[in-house]
Design a protein around this motif. Structure first.
Motif, mmCIF file in Angstrom:
data_model
loop_
_atom_site.group_PDB
_atom_site.id
_atom_site.type_symbol
_atom_site.label_atom_id
_atom_site.label_comp_id
_atom_site.label_asym_id
_atom_site.label_seq_id
_atom_site.Cartn_x
_atom_site.Cartn_y
_atom_site.Cartn_z
ATOM 1 N N LEU A 152 -48.806 -32.582 -4.529
ATOM 2 C CA LEU A 152 -49.868 -32.433 -5.527
ATOM 3 C C LEU A 152 -49.300 -31.939 -6.850
ATOM 4 N N SER A 153 -48.359 -31.021 -6.787
ATOM 5 C CA SER A 153 -47.732 -30.513 -8.004
ATOM 6 C C SER A 153 -47.050 -31.641 -8.782
ATOM 7 N N ARG A 154 -46.319 -32.500 -8.078
ATOM 8 C CA ARG A 154 -45.659 -33.638 -8.732
ATOM 9 C C ARG A 154 -46.685 -34.571 -9.353
ATOM 10 N N LEU A 155 -47.782 -34.811 -8.640
ATOM 11 C CA LEU A 155 -48.818 -35.697 -9.163
ATOM 12 C C LEU A 155 -49.437 -35.098 -10.425
ATOM 13 N N GLU A 156 -49.763 -33.804 -10.392
ATOM 14 C CA GLU A 156 -50.375 -33.161 -11.557
ATOM 15 C C GLU A 156 -49.445 -33.134 -12.762
ATOM 16 N N SER A 157 -48.150 -33.109 -12.528
ATOM 17 C CA SER A 157 -47.195 -33.071 -13.643
ATOM 18 C C SER A 157 -46.823 -34.465 -14.145
ATOM 19 N N GLY A 158 -47.385 -35.497 -13.517
ATOM 20 C CA GLY A 158 -47.093 -36.859 -13.944
ATOM 21 C C GLY A 158 -45.847 -37.439 -13.323
ATOM 22 N N GLY A 159 -45.280 -36.746 -12.345
ATOM 23 C CA GLY A 159 -44.039 -37.193 -11.738
ATOM 24 C C GLY A 159 -44.206 -38.070 -10.515
ATOM 25 N N ALA A 160 -45.443 -38.397 -10.175
ATOM 26 C CA ALA A 160 -45.690 -39.238 -9.004
ATOM 27 C C ALA A 160 -46.843 -40.184 -9.306
ATOM 28 N N THR A 161 -46.754 -41.366 -8.745
ATOM 29 C CA THR A 161 -47.822 -42.352 -8.905
ATOM 30 C C THR A 161 -48.506 -42.515 -7.550
ATOM 31 N N PRO A 162 -49.784 -42.124 -7.460
ATOM 32 C CA PRO A 162 -50.461 -42.175 -6.165
ATOM 33 C C PRO A 162 -50.891 -43.583 -5.783
ATOM 34 N N THR A 163 -51.031 -43.789 -4.487
ATOM 35 C CA THR A 163 -51.565 -45.047 -3.984
ATOM 36 C C THR A 163 -53.088 -45.002 -4.083
ATOM 37 N N VAL A 164 -53.721 -46.148 -3.942
ATOM 38 C CA VAL A 164 -55.181 -46.189 -3.973
ATOM 39 C C VAL A 164 -55.780 -45.367 -2.824
ATOM 40 N N PRO A 165 -55.245 -45.455 -1.589
ATOM 41 C CA PRO A 165 -55.796 -44.593 -0.541
ATOM 42 C C PRO A 165 -55.690 -43.097 -0.873
ATOM 43 N N LEU A 166 -54.590 -42.681 -1.497
ATOM 44 C CA LEU A 166 -54.466 -41.276 -1.885
ATOM 45 C C LEU A 166 -55.483 -40.932 -2.964
ATOM 46 N N LEU A 167 -55.672 -41.819 -3.927
ATOM 47 C CA LEU A 167 -56.681 -41.572 -4.959
ATOM 48 C C LEU A 167 -58.066 -41.419 -4.335
ATOM 49 N N THR A 168 -58.354 -42.215 -3.319
ATOM 50 C CA THR A 168 -59.637 -42.124 -2.619
ATOM 51 C C THR A 168 -59.787 -40.760 -1.948
ATOM 52 N N ARG A 169 -58.725 -40.299 -1.298
ATOM 53 C CA ARG A 169 -58.763 -38.979 -0.657
ATOM 54 C C ARG A 169 -58.885 -37.861 -1.688
ATOM 55 N N LEU A 170 -58.167 -37.995 -2.800
ATOM 56 C CA LEU A 170 -58.256 -36.988 -3.859
ATOM 57 C C LEU A 170 -59.659 -36.931 -4.441
ATOM 58 N N ALA A 171 -60.263 -38.075 -4.677
ATOM 59 C CA ALA A 171 -61.624 -38.098 -5.215
ATOM 60 C C ALA A 171 -62.573 -37.369 -4.278
ATOM 61 N N ALA A 172 -62.481 -37.648 -2.978
ATOM 62 C CA ALA A 172 -63.340 -36.969 -2.006
ATOM 63 C C ALA A 172 -63.061 -35.463 -2.008
ATOM 64 N N ALA A 173 -61.787 -35.082 -2.060
ATOM 65 C CA ALA A 173 -61.403 -33.667 -2.048
ATOM 66 C C ALA A 173 -61.855 -32.951 -3.317
ATOM 67 N N LEU A 174 -62.001 -33.704 -4.409
ATOM 68 C CA LEU A 174 -62.431 -33.139 -5.688
ATOM 69 C C LEU A 174 -63.941 -33.265 -5.900
#
Length: 96
Positions: A58-80
């Motif tokens: 999550l830290s890497r994603l928030e800093s722009g150092g990782a590109t999430p997959t669509v399934p991860l984006l779906t999980r993040l949206a639900a978690a948020l």
């Protein structure tokens, strides 16, 4: 001599622009995740657990150092507690 060594050739500006846009998109996405997480008062660890990922991921994603997959984006949206909205919009026309 008319031949140039391939290592001396400059890469095209199109390649640089594409890389810049990808990096910009990753940074914007990371900022959106960060903003929503802090709005909810969640730590990185709490959000990571809710989204089924690790805190370093999550830290890497928030800093722009990782590109999430669509399934991860779906999980993040639900978690948020948010909706995931992925759209394609035409480019804006250049002003004349």
């Amino acid at each position: 001599m008319t031949e140039r060594h391939s290592r001396w050739e400059r890469t095209g500006s199109d390649q640089h622009n594409a890389a810049y846009e990808e990096a910009r998109a990753s940074l914007l996405l990371g900022q959106m995740v960060y903003d929503r997480r802090t709005e909810l008062g969640l730590t990185q660890g709490e959000l990571a657990e809710r989204a089924g990922m690790t805190q370093p991921q999550l830290s890497r994603l928030e800093s722009g150092g990782a590109t999430p997959t669509v399934p991860l984006l779906t999980r993040l949206a639900a978690a948020l507690d948010a909706e995931l909205d992925i759209t394609f919009r035409p480019h804006r026309e250049a002003a004349a």
